[in-house]
Design a protein around this motif. Structure first.
Motif, mmCIF file in Angstrom:
data_model
loop_
_atom_site.group_PDB
_atom_site.id
_atom_site.type_symbol
_atom_site.label_atom_id
_atom_site.label_comp_id
_atom_site.label_asym_id
_atom_site.label_seq_id
_atom_site.Cartn_x
_atom_site.Cartn_y
_atom_site.Cartn_z
ATOM 1 N N TYR A 9 0.868 -1.238 0.075
ATOM 2 C CA TYR A 9 0.029 0.214 -0.107
ATOM 3 C C TYR A 9 0.853 1.292 0.035
ATOM 4 C CZ TYR A 9 -4.079 3.051 1.500
ATOM 5 O OH TYR A 9 -4.967 3.866 1.542
ATOM 6 N N GLU A 11 0.721 5.148 0.086
ATOM 7 C CA GLU A 11 -0.380 6.097 0.866
ATOM 8 C C GLU A 11 0.286 7.123 1.835
ATOM 9 O OE1 GLU A 11 -3.154 8.178 1.278
ATOM 10 O OE2 GLU A 11 -4.102 6.410 0.863
ATOM 11 N N ARG A 17 -3.826 4.753 6.075
ATOM 12 C CA ARG A 17 -2.737 3.409 6.240
ATOM 13 C C ARG A 17 -3.205 2.932 7.595
ATOM 14 N NH1 ARG A 17 1.575 7.721 5.422
ATOM 15 N NH2 ARG A 17 2.101 7.550 7.658
ATOM 16 N N GLU A 21 -4.227 -1.079 7.340
ATOM 17 C CA GLU A 21 -3.295 -2.039 7.835
ATOM 18 C C GLU A 21 -4.059 -2.691 9.044
ATOM 19 O OE1 GLU A 21 0.141 -0.012 9.243
ATOM 20 O OE2 GLU A 21 1.152 -1.979 9.782
ATOM 21 N N VAL A 35 4.031 -1.149 3.694
ATOM 22 C CA VAL A 35 3.427 0.094 3.336
ATOM 23 C C VAL A 35 4.527 1.112 3.166
ATOM 24 C CG1 VAL A 35 2.102 1.877 4.611
ATOM 25 C CG2 VAL A 35 1.517 -0.530 4.773
#
Lengths: 135, 192
Positions: A9, A11, A17, A21, A35
């Motif tokens: 991801y 972001e 986030r 998550e 992430v």
């Protein structure tokens, strides 16, 4: 149902986030989530992700390189030919969705992520469905 | 195995992996009334994964004994508990949850706030509009402000127009863009 894919991801919004998550790891038991909080040196960092992602969620307006630019770099690398790339965007009006499809995204999720419906979207994604969450 | 022993084992499994949790939750739902009080105690304790997985089960059972603890859990510091409590309360048939959500929204964890705002959008009840306007003025998170303007637009109440016009000048571009879209839905010429 457990999330089995490897996810990435990208972001820059901290709450988005945290939501994704929490949903993927805590609720759906995903074992592999990476992430990035920005898109600096994206391809270099992408190649270092282990295991490589099956699905990439791209915030369209992430900085310094936006989601469209990131998609193009992913599509230009044969090593990531099979990865699914979904846009995560607050702009889910029909015109933007058509642009996302034309650029080669495999789907889109509306932002802010809806915690009531997100787990079902991930289940459908893992079953091989295409997700275009046009609201 | 006695039923209390089985419930104890099932509760322990609520901390497990998703498949293990899902099996335990399914069995707890089958057991029905006998599990309401032990699961409500877990929600009250607000500790970890078992608290919110217990709230999920209580939502399926929709037993009135669990209602007060689920309402209280909307304001939990445990983010997922607030989210699961909101989802659980939506499953009680024939109950007006809107005043409960409206009362809890200002004090809820930001992730639970996001869930409550989306729930208010799905409920489609315009009684929420004054509170949503008030929250739009107060919310620090641009993600929450975006969710608020989306929901105000979807609810279709013209009382939201002045607040949405003001949000056209928000510091965050997502909020500005969605305010314009929401004003379009409301037929306001300021949407451009």
């Amino acid at each position: 149902m457990q999330a089995h894919n490897s996810y990435l991801y990208v972001e820059d919004d901290a709450l988005s986030r945290e939501v994704l998550e929490t949903l993927l790891v805590e609720v759906m038991g995903a074992k592999h989530l990476t992430v990035f909080a920005d898109s600096e040196n994206f391809m270099e960092r992408l190649r270092a992700v282990d295991p490589p992602p099956d699905v990439i969620f791209l915030d369209i307006l992430v900085q310094p390189h936006d989601g469209y630019a990131l998609l193009r770099t992913v599509r230009n690398d044969p090593a990531f030919a099979s990865v699914k790339v979904l846009a995560v965007t607050a702009s889910v009006m029909a015109k933007e969705i058509e642009q996302l499809k034309a650029e080669g995204f495999n789907g889109a999720l509306a932002k802010p992520l809806d915690m009531l419906t997100f787990p079902d979207l991930i289940r459908r994604l893992e079953m091989g469905e295409t997700i275009w969450q046009v609201d | 195995m006695s039923q209390p022993d089985e419930i104890t084992l099932l509760i322990a499994a609520l901390d497990g992996e998703p498949e293990q949790r899902a099996q335990a939750q399914a069995r707890l739902i089958e057991l029905g009334s006998a599990v309401v009080e032990p699961l409500a105690a877990l929600v009250c304790a607000q500790q970890g994964r078992r608290a919110w997985t217990a709230a999920d089960v209580l939502g399926e059972l929709a037993d009135e004994r669990a209602w007060p603890v689920l309402v209280n859990a909307l304001r939990a510091a445990n983010a997922m508990l607030g989210v699961s409590a909101a989802k659980a309360l939506l499953k009680y048939p024939g109950v007006d949850v809107l005043p409960i959500f409206v009362a809890a929204l200002p004090q809820a964890h930001v992730m639970a706030q996001q869930t409550i705002i989306h729930a208010l959008q799905h409920l489609g009840d315009r009684r929420a509009v004054p509170l949503l306007i008030d929250q739009l003025h107060q919310a620090e998170s641009p993600t929450i402000r975006t969710a608020l303007v989306q929901t105000l637009g979807k609810l279709g109440d013209p009382r939201a127009i002045p607040a949405l016009r003001a949000a056209l000048h928000d510091e965050n571009h997502h909020v500005r863009e969605w305010s314009a879209e929401a004003l379009k839905w409301l037929g306001d010429p300021a949407a451009g």
